[in-house]
Write an enzyme that holds these catalytic residues in place. Structure first.
Site, PDB file in Angstrom:
ATOM      1  CE  LYS A  66       8.249  -1.613  -9.980  1.00 39.30           C
ATOM      2  NZ  LYS A  66       8.509  -2.269 -11.254  1.00 39.30           N
ATOM      3  CD  GLU A  86      10.899 -10.651 -16.929  1.00 34.61           C
ATOM      4  OE1 GLU A  86      10.525  -9.461 -16.843  1.00 34.61           O
ATOM      5  OE2 GLU A  86      10.769 -11.478 -16.002  1.00 34.61           O
ATOM      6  CD1 TRP A 108      -2.334  -4.824  -4.783  1.00 33.71           C
ATOM      7  CD2 TRP A 108      -2.043  -6.130  -2.991  1.00 33.71           C
ATOM      8  NE1 TRP A 108      -2.213  -6.109  -5.219  1.00 33.71           N
ATOM      9  CE2 TRP A 108      -2.034  -6.941  -4.146  1.00 33.71           C
ATOM     10  CE3 TRP A 108      -1.875  -6.741  -1.746  1.00 33.71           C
ATOM     11  CZ2 TRP A 108      -1.862  -8.327  -4.099  1.00 33.71           C
ATOM     12  CZ3 TRP A 108      -1.714  -8.121  -1.691  1.00 33.71           C
ATOM     13  CH2 TRP A 108      -1.703  -8.894  -2.857  1.00 33.71           C
ATOM     14  CG  ASN A 156       2.385  -1.106   3.230  1.00 30.21           C
ATOM     15  OD1 ASN A 156       1.831  -2.162   2.923  1.00 30.21           O
ATOM     16  ND2 ASN A 156       3.501  -0.706   2.652  1.00 30.21           N
ATOM     17  N   GLY A 157       0.837  -3.307   5.440  1.00 30.73           N
ATOM     18  CA  GLY A 157       1.338  -4.534   6.049  1.00 30.73           C
ATOM     19  C   GLY A 157       0.214  -5.434   6.511  1.00 30.73           C
ATOM     20  CE  LYS A 174       8.195  -7.516 -17.141  1.00 32.47           C
ATOM     21  NZ  LYS A 174       8.057  -8.499 -16.090  1.00 32.47           N
ATOM     22  CD  GLU A 211       4.570  -9.139 -14.300  1.00 32.70           C
ATOM     23  OE1 GLU A 211       4.918  -9.062 -13.112  1.00 32.70           O
ATOM     24  OE2 GLU A 211       5.239  -8.663 -15.230  1.00 32.70           O
ATOM     25  CG  HIS A 253      10.736 -34.009 -22.782  1.00 28.76           C
ATOM     26  ND1 HIS A 253      11.038 -35.346 -22.682  1.00 28.76           N
ATOM     27  CD2 HIS A 253      11.799 -33.434 -23.411  1.00 28.76           C
ATOM     28  CE1 HIS A 253      12.230 -35.573 -23.202  1.00 28.76           C
ATOM     29  NE2 HIS A 253      12.708 -34.426 -23.647  1.00 28.76           N
ATOM     30  NE  ARG A 293       4.498   1.476  -1.421  1.00 26.25           N
ATOM     31  CZ  ARG A 293       5.622   0.813  -1.203  1.00 26.25           C
ATOM     32  NH1 ARG A 293       6.662   1.021  -1.966  1.00 26.25           N
ATOM     33  NH2 ARG A 293       5.707  -0.046  -0.208  1.00 26.25           N
ATOM     34  CB  CYS A 344      -0.910   0.022   1.230  1.00 24.76           C
ATOM     35  SG  CYS A 344      -1.927  -1.461   1.408  1.00 24.76           S
TER      36      CYS A 344
END
Length: 615
Positions: free
Chosen positions: A610, A488, A75, A101-102, A492, A495, A511, A27, A2
């Site tokens: 983030k 990666e 968040w 935050n937390g 992306k 996301e 496989h 955030r 947050c």
């Protein structure tokens, strides 16, 4: 997770807090709120949605007067995103106001006890429990707010960054930290509080970053009062001079922060090796390595811990360290590392990688490794962050602020730092010939210009994106150094466009994943000339024979793959070990353009934040 913003001083708090929340929206962005105090009354406004929604609601429903205020962008962890669960939260009396935050892990038992004492709760959050615990301590013990915060925090389990004030004492704000970042900006007869320095960079260049289990009382006209939460010992603030500038946290004419940050990579890579790479002299100078060289040279192995994109950078580093310096490397998900009773010795070196320097799982892995006696080296982007303070030594990337939630320049600058370290160790160990060593230095020095050339493929990538924006699945394949790049690239796409994508070593396609391939399946293959080229060409032929749609990342001038692939994007030729710095660029652009075409929020993808500062 947050974003926290607070102000107390001689200015109007509202515009500072709103602009600060907009800068911290990376955030958390599922809900937001603000409280303002004009010396007599508090005005509270909060809403589900973006900071822009909060701004509209606030300016049409409450007074925006006041020289003291707190703001929060959330968040969600406890309680769904809605108006009631949004921060700030009042205590039952209405005297105390908090933002947080937390996660307070033992909030349920505290809530049960408070209910028995007559407290009631409007939200589902752990934060409302915390502010009422502080109020209960304040009343029961007959203490001031600062002491009540300290006593209450010694009763909670979890992580937090909080800011709280008492409307009966309007000249102070109490802040505290454990696990989540918190900075205090120091101005002329004013203080700024924020999760990072971006909300107050135009007002002051001086900031104090709280350490874990520290609290501070900021009062108008007085110096910061800093104390340890556990034992009330006095702590002394270390004032940092901020290097950030305002232009770095604005979009600079780009439509999105992500696109801006993709295009910033040539400069970011250059800034990361500037002063460290002296190619003409054949030198690499890195204080964190130079001062601890024996630790690395005598290491039994290197353990790399990271999450997400940083984990992928760690995988690239595994190839680099083992190939060049001949040191065994293990790459671990930080989120799993401490839960499997890992074998760590004092002869191990642990490298922790994090863009923010605040990733909770990575910090926990660092603490475990230190307890076991390992030497811990940090690689992060944010000066003064928790990882920078917790590690024995480290190296900053110099990417500048990364606002877009999906990391881009973090990945390439992390690889740059890790490559410098590997080359330095290879030179010291004699595992790389002098000619090869100098060749690598010269080639690394040329990478920013080659990234610039790679970015010229943007128009081609945009055309390819137009064709595949409606896909529901996608496969990414690479070998050797470019297998992590495939992972990666898939991350992306997932996301920011919400398309299911998977990355695999190209040889693993037979496989299992080959069963997925048909004429509807786009397959992105990294097929550069250096390293296993013929093998990758064989993999492409296998895809072609099953009617898969092939998008190939190839070396400039390639003819063989061009004849097989449906689309090609060229990158300049470079050393195999440096190729990830180029091949990742088209994949970033591909995910960006597809997400834009699908109408997705590129900078703030759903459900993501983030900086992941909780487990």
């Amino acid at each position: 997770m947050c974003g926290i913003v607070g102000y107390i001083g001689h200015r109007d708090a509202y515009p500072i807090i709103i602009k600060g929340l907009q800068r911290l929206e990376y955030r958390g962005y599922d809900s937001a709120g603000i409280v303002l105090f004009d010396g007599e009354n508090t005005s509270l406004s909060k809403t589900k949605g973006k900071v822009e929604d909060l701004k509209h609601k606030t300016e049409t429903s409450i007074s925006t007067a006041g020289k003291l205020g707190l703001g929060h962008t959330r968040w969600a962890t406890h309680g769904v995103p809605n108006d009631v669960n949004s921060h700030p939260h009042y205590s039952n009396s209405g005297d105390l106001v908090i933002i947080h935050n937390g996660i307070i892990e033992n909030y349920e038992s505290i809530k049960t006890a408070l209910i028995k004492r007559g407290y009631s709760f409007q939200s589902d959050t752990d934060t409302e429990v915390l502010v009422n615990l502080i109020e209960e301590v304040k009343k029961k013990e007959g203490v001031k707010l600062g002491k009540a915060v300290q006593i209450a925090l010694n009763q909670v389990v979890g992580a937090y960054a909080i800011a709280v004030f008492d409307k009966n004492k309007p000249d102070e704000i109490v802040v505290a930290k454990l696990g989540s970042p918190l900075a205090i900006g120091i101005g002329e007869n004013e203080y700024f509080i924020a999760s990072d320095a971006s909300p107050f960079i135009e007002f002051t260049n001086n900031a104090v970053y709280l350490e874990d289990e520290e609290m501070a009382i900021v009062r108008i006209g007085k110096e910061i009062k800093l104390r340890k939460i556990k034992d009330d010992a006095i702590a002394y603030p270390n004032i940092h001079e901020l290097q950030m500038n305002l232009e770095e946290i604005e979009k600079g004419g780009y439509e999105h922060f992500m696109l801006k940050e993709i295009y910033e990579q040539p400069r970011a890579i250059l800034d990361t090796y500037r002063g460290r790479l002296l190619a003409d002299k054949g030198l690499i100078k890195m204080a964190g390595i130079d001062q601890n060289l024996e630790k690395f040279l005598n290491a039994n192995r290197i353990i790399i811990v990271a999450c997400g994109t940083s984990w992928h950078a760690g995988l690239v580093a595994e190839y680099i360290f083992e190939d060049l310096a001949r040191i065994p490397v293990e790459v671990e998900y930080a989120s799993e590392f401490r839960y499997r009773n890992p074998v760590i010795s004092e002869n191990d070196v642990l490298i922790a990688i994090s863009q923010s320097g605040e990733t909770a799982d990575t910090l926990a892995a660092i603490k475990l490794a230190k307890e076991k006696g390992a030497f811990v080296f940090g690689v992060c982007n944010v000066v003064g962050s928790s990882i920078a303070r917790e590690t024995h030594a480290g190296a900053y990337t110099h990417a500048g602020p990364e606002i877009g939630v999906a990391s881009t320049k973090a990945f390439t600058t992390q690889i740059t730092v890790l490559t410098l370290i590997a080359l330095k160790l290879a030179q010291e160990k004699g595992t790389l010939s002098q000619s090869k060593y100098h060749e690598y230095l010269a080639e690394l020095e040329s990478i920013p210009a080659k990234v610039e050339r790679t970015l010229e493929s943007n128009a081609i990538v945009e055309q390819i994106s137009e064709i595949y924006q409606g896909s529901t699945n996608c496969l990414y394949l690479g070998r050797g150094y470019n297998f992590p790049v495939a992972l990666e690239g898939a991350l992306k796409l997932k996301e920011i466009s919400y398309i299911h994508a998977e990355g695999y070593p190209a040889a693993e396609m037979k496989h299992g994943p080959i069963a997925l391939i048909d004429e509807q399946m786009p397959v992105i293959v990294i097929a550069t000339k250096k390293g296993h080229y013929e093998k990758v060409v064989s993999n492409i032929q296998e895809i072609k024979s099953r009617n898969g749609r092939i998008i190939a990342i190839v070396t400039e001038g390639d003819k063989t793959v061009k004849e097989l692939a449906d689309h090609v994007v060229e990158v300049p030729e470079t050393s195999e070990g440096l190729s990830p710095l180029l091949t990742t660029i088209p994949l970033q652009l591909l995910s960006y353009h597809i997400a834009v075409m699908r109408g997705c929020n590129v900078d703030q993808p759903r459900n993501l934040a983030k900086s992941v500062t909780v487990e």
